[in-house]
Design an enzyme around this catalytic site. Structure first.
Site: not given
Length: 430
Positions: A52, A145-146
């Site tokens: 993350d 974003d992860e």
């Protein structure tokens, strides 16, 4: 105690900065002096990772504007918008994602507010994704974003166990992309997701199979992904506010109390999760939305904005190779109540004219004088673009609309976004 037994009981340690493996008693790495030591009994056997990015949008902006490093940065737009992201400095002042912007500025008046630059964030995300795919082909993106990674069997390839491979990866992201990541390492996806939240930012946390049930027992049920406030309230009313309370149920009793998903719920409460990491997660919908500068109630005021969103949606569909099999209209009232309306299209389309015609009809039925603060448009279900906008006896003009849209996009690509505009996209004079 015999020496051999003490060594068998020792806890593996990894320096996340130089990848040295100090002994258990060290609190700093004897090789480089770093205090960033990861230690866990199963450290070198865990292979499922949840990666993350830390405050991703804000971190990208701080990377590009180093003078903001110590400042509270909020990504969003306008007094009536919402917070897309907030850096950790802003979070210490009470700012959170999805918070109305006016509340964020009340909590943190000195925040530097930056309008989102999604093209820049996507570029950084793709850089990070490329680095992930050098580690393993089993990379499942969860958002911009992860992602979840399965590094099982990669030790021979990289010459290090997954924990060390991920520590090296995190350093590369910092060096080459300019943002930081946190890593959760576990035997399955659920525990990896929970682990990554335990040590942010720039962290590496592990949860092993042996400790999972005991570690999760005191946690609230809301720690499980998918258990929202409404379901949590229902569980609490039945006497199940913590995961430990759920763990006492057997599968049959869980199904009796909570239906078909009851057994899965109890298994997850114990930290059990059989989901595999699948690289190509299916895209289920594509959408676009915007918050008005002021509340709007007239269809005529909202239609130009809806058209521009339909153009944006059509462009996103084209970029991903999809077409809309149906259209979803989303409206949020001035009191934050949400309305969602949908309709199936007679034929799949990736052309804004067709999407707009269906959405406009939905909007006409909802424009009853209620003031709205937000409007959105989505494509669902998604179908392959190859079979879209072919036309038939009921709609022979579909290919011509598709050709016009393609011509407009070609002109914009060559001469700029403002080279050609549809009249229906122009704002209504006040």
């Amino acid at each position: 105690m015999p020496t051999a037994f003490r060594e068998a009981q020792s806890v593996p340690v990894l320096c996340r900065d130089c990848l040295a493996r100090p002994s258990e008693q060290h609190r700093r790495c004897p090789a480089c002096g770093s205090s960033r030591l990861a230690r866990h009994p199963e450290l070198f056997s865990l292979a499922i990772a949840h990666v993350d990015c830390d405050a991703f949008f804000a971190s990208v902006e701080k990377r590009d504007r180093p003078e903001l490093a110590a400042r509270p940065v909020v990504i969003g737009g306008g007094q009536r918008g919402v917070v897309s992201a907030a850096c950790y400095v802003a979070r210490t002042r009470g700012v959170r994602s999805a918070m109305p912007m006016f509340k964020a500025l009340q909590a943190c008046p000195d925040a530097v507010v930056i309008k989102p630059d999604f093209a820049k964030y996507v570029a950084a995300s793709r850089q990070i994704r490329a680095l992930m795919e050098e580690l393993t082909p089993l990379v499942q993106p969860m958002s911009i974003d992860e992602a979840v990674l399965d590094l099982s069997g990669t030790e021979a390839l990289h010459g290090t166990p997954p924990a060390a491979t991920l520590a090296r990866f995190a350093r590369r992201v910092e060096r080459e992309v300019g943002v930081t990541v946190s890593v959760g390492l576990a035997p399955n996806r659920l525990l990896a997701k929970i682990a990554v939240e335990r040590d942010k930012p720039r962290g590496m946390a592990c949860i092993g199979a042996a400790e999972a049930a005991a570690l999760l027992a005191p946690e609230p049920v809301t720690i499980l992904p998918g258990v929202g406030p409404a379901f949590a309230a229902k569980l609490a009313a039945l006497g199940y506010a913590t995961l430990g309370q759920l763990q006492t149920l057997d599968a049959r009793e869980a199904m009796r109390r909570f239906g078909e998903e009851g057994a899965t719920l109890v298994a997850r409460a114990r930290g059990e999760d059989g989901r595999a990491v699948t690289p190509d997660r299916e895209t289920k919908s594509i959408s676009a939305e915007t918050t008005f500068d002021r509340d709007l109630s007239l269809a005529a005021e909202m239609e130009p904005i809806l058209w521009r969103l339909c153009e944006k949606l059509a462009r996103r569909l084209g970029e991903k190779g999809f077409a809309a099999g149906g259209v979803v209209l989303k409206l949020k009232t001035a009191r934050f109540a949400q309305r969602t309306r949908n309709v199936r299209l007679p034929g799949a389309s990736a052309v804004p004219e067709t999407i707009y015609a269906a959405a406009r009809a939905l909007l006409a039925r909802e424009a009853d004088g209620t003031p709205f603060r937000l409007i959105g448009i989505g494509a669902q279900p998604l179908v392959e673009a190859a079979g879209a906008d072919r036309g038939d006896l009921a709609d022979p003009e579909a290919p011509r609309r598709a050709a016009r849209w393609a011509a407009m996009e070609a002109l914009r690509a060559r001469f700029g976004e403002g080279a050609v505009r549809a009249g229906r996209g122009l704002p209504v004079p006040r």
